[in-house]
Design an enzyme around this catalytic site. Structure first.
Site, PDB file in Angstrom:
ATOM      1  N   HIS A   1     161.289  70.943  65.194  1.00  0.00           N
ATOM      2  CA  HIS A   1     161.787  70.928  63.806  1.00  0.00           C
ATOM      3  C   HIS A   1     162.745  72.090  63.564  1.00  0.00           C
ATOM      4  CE1 HIS A   1     161.428  70.534  59.338  1.00  0.00           C
ATOM      5  NE2 HIS A   1     161.686  71.835  59.417  1.00  0.00           N
ATOM      6  N   GLU A   2     162.327  73.295  63.937  1.00  0.00           N
ATOM      7  CA  GLU A   2     163.163  74.468  63.671  1.00  0.00           C
ATOM      8  C   GLU A   2     164.482  74.412  64.438  1.00  0.00           C
ATOM      9  OE1 GLU A   2     160.384  75.754  60.982  1.00  0.00           O
ATOM     10  OE2 GLU A   2     162.490  76.272  61.268  1.00  0.00           O
TER      11      GLU A   2
ATOM     12  N   HIS B   1     167.230  72.797  62.596  1.00  0.00           N
ATOM     13  CA  HIS B   1     167.989  73.706  61.718  1.00  0.00           C
ATOM     14  C   HIS B   1     168.965  74.542  62.531  1.00  0.00           C
ATOM     15  CE1 HIS B   1     165.597  72.615  58.305  1.00  0.00           C
ATOM     16  NE2 HIS B   1     164.480  73.174  58.756  1.00  0.00           N
TER      17      HIS B   1
ATOM     18  N   HIS C   1     166.708  69.723  55.667  1.00  0.00           N
ATOM     19  CA  HIS C   1     165.453  68.988  55.552  1.00  0.00           C
ATOM     20  C   HIS C   1     165.703  67.564  55.089  1.00  0.00           C
ATOM     21  CE1 HIS C   1     162.792  72.811  55.251  1.00  0.00           C
ATOM     22  NE2 HIS C   1     162.763  72.291  56.474  1.00  0.00           N
TER      23      HIS C   1
END
Length: 551
Positions: A257-258, A261, A267
């Site tokens: 997930h990170e 970014h 998101h």
């Protein structure tokens, strides 16, 4: 009335009033117990801190009760409720509080992260693991980080290389505590050589503007592509990190997930997406990306290239093979493209000869053995295989594809398209499926009524299944097997039958029996083929008679 008596009466009245106030106070205290009041205050502070961090509320202290601040608070609360798909009330209800208490990513849901950010200006990225959590073995951490990066490299052209010294594009570290480190820290000089995290806080650049909040709450954060902190990813060491099953947070899922970014994604409010801000425990063995994640990352970097290996043996088609057939044919701007297996020929109207290329050298994400293709009036190329189609603009496959052919209006019984061609005069596209023909209005983006019709009705004379078709200089060219049929759209008849590879200017002479000129009334493919067979039979009979006579 005597003074003492008056004074006694006054004191008695005062005692009654005081007693009444005490009774009221006790009653109110019973209705609003101190712990409930404290709980409401705690919830309000939690909500304020949450909205400050993730929705740019920017209200200091507990002053949100003021009318102006209360209005800001309610507005941001509605924004948060809408993002998570809650009932938008602007009130701090139990469902909203429950979402706020779920462990999540520390990146805001709004602001610069409210949209897809520009990505890295290169495809080859480096990463460096600065330190390790004592919750897992270094080998397990290494594996989790590597697999998390592979999640994104599988759907993009990106590659990730690990380095052990120097500054990488993505610096990875475990941090703890609420204070940022400074270069004056006793441990700063050794930060880049640490194996485990022995200090209260760690930032790979000496200072990090985001802080962690202890167990639960924020699990990690990352910075978008760029210089300095750009791309860097930090995990909260106060959490319990795990590699597989157990009590704690799966490092692979949080890291994947990170890294989204770190590559430029914001998101997503799709609860099935990896980029959904709240931690959701998934099976790590399953592929974690949703179509929303794939569409987002490919809108920045495009699709992954395919490894091209030149086929061996007789799998490579030859332009002058007299039995050559095609999978699909289409015009594309000033050229004609002939698709066959994993290859294509490109023929230009003003250049002699044909260029022979691999399909994936232009569009790596396209499959081989395409079945139909056509050029739309919007300067786009549509290619088809089985129940899917792709749209190409320029030399890029548009994100969000492939899509189902049924989105174009085909019934579910249609499983593939044999051929397609757009008449650029009428802006109508004809799709050929077996003996049937559909007509699609490119302007209305819908199928025309009254279709499908038999091909023979739409194009008198075309009785056989169509393998490929394209439009050139006012004529349609229908391909079946190793023959092509030039068709006059206005006269509604076949004008000539020629070999499929006549466009490649092959030096070897073509059999004259295939160069049949058809004029006058409409003729059919079946009639022309019958003429060819009769001609062959006549030739055989003459030869047979002459041989017998001579003997």
């Amino acid at each position: 009335m005597p003074y003492k008596q008056k004074q006694a009466l006054t004191e008695e009245t005062g005692m009654k009033c005081l007693l009444s106030l005490m009774v009221n106070f006790i009653t109110l205290s019973a209705a609003f117990p101190p712990d409930r009041k404290d709980k409401n205050e705690e919830n309000n502070q939690l909500a304020q801190a949450y909205l400050n961090q993730f929705y740019s509320l920017e209200i200091e202290g507990s002053h949100f009760v003021q009318s102006k601040n209360r209005s800001l608070f309610d507005g941001k609360l509605r924004e948060m409720q809408a993002f998570f798909g809650l009932t938008v009330t602007g009130k701090l209800d139990s469902d909203t509080l429950a979402i706020m208490k779920v462990p999540r990513c520390g990146v805001p849901d709004v602001g610069q992260y409210g949209y897809t950010l520009p990505g890295w200006r290169k495809y080859s990225l480096t990463y460096r693991i600065m330190n390790y959590t004592p919750d897992m073995t270094p080998a397990d951490v290494d594996e989790a980080i590597q697999k998390a990066l592979q999640v994104w490299s599988k759907v993009t052209p990106l590659t990730f290389t690990r380095i052990s010294k120097g500054v990488a594009d993505i610096m990875i570290a475990f941090r703890t505590g609420g204070k940022a480190c400074s270069e004056g820290s006793d441990f700063f000089e050794d930060h880049r050589e640490l194996t485990y995290l022995p200090i209260n806080c760690l930032s790979v650049h000496g200072w990090c503007p985001r802080h962690f909040d202890g167990p639960l709450g924020v699990l990690g954060h990352a910075f978008p592509p760029g210089l300095g902190l750009g791309g860097d990813t930090h995990f909260d060491e106060d959490e319990t990190w795990i590699a597989k099953d157990g009590e704690g947070f799966n490092l692979f899922l949080v890291a994947a997930h990170e890294f989204g970014h770190s590559l430029g994604l914001s998101h997503s409010n799709d609860q099935t997406a990896l980029m959904f801000p709240n931690y959701i425990s998934l099976d790590p063995s399953k592929y974690p990306l949703s179509q929303d994640d794939i569409d987002g990352i490919q809108s920045i970097y495009g699709s992954p290239p395919k490894v091209t290996t030149k086929p061996s043996g007789n799998s490579e088609p030859h332009a002058c093979d007299p039995t050559l057939t095609f999978d699909a044919i289409t015009t594309f701007r000033r050229e004609v493209m002939f698709f066959k297996g994993r290859h294509l020929w490109r023929v230009y109207s003003d250049i002699a000869g044909a260029e022979f290329e691999f399909i994936d050298s232009f569009w790596p994400s396209l499959p081989a053995d395409l079945q139909a293709a056509y050029e739309s009036p919007r300067d786009e190329l549509l290619v088809f295989k089985d129940e899917n189609f792709w749209v190409i603009r320029g030399y890029s496959v548009l994100p969000g594809y492939p899509k189902s052919i049924h989105t174009l209006g085909f019934p579910r019984r249609v499983k593939k398209i044999d051929a397609a061609v757009c008449d650029h005069d009428t802006r109508k596209t004809f799709f050929f499926v077996g003996i049937w023909c559909w007509r699609y209005d490119e302007m209305a983006q819908a199928m025309d009524r009254g279709f499908p019709q038999r091909i023979i009705k739409c194009f008198p004379g075309i009785r056989l299944r169509v393998d490929a078709v394209f439009q050139h200089n006012g004529f349609l060219y229908f391909f079946h097997g190793s023959r092509q049929f030039e068709y006059d759209m206005k006269a509604k008849n076949i004008t000539q039958v020629i070999k499929t590879n006549s466009w490649f200017l092959c030096n070897e002479p073509l059999n004259a029996s295939f160069n049949v000129s058809v004029k006058g009334k409409a003729n059919s493919i079946g009639t022309v083929i019958l003429h060819h067979k009769r001609l062959s039979l006549l030739t055989f009979s003459i030869v047979h008679v002459l041989t017998k006579t001579y003997n």
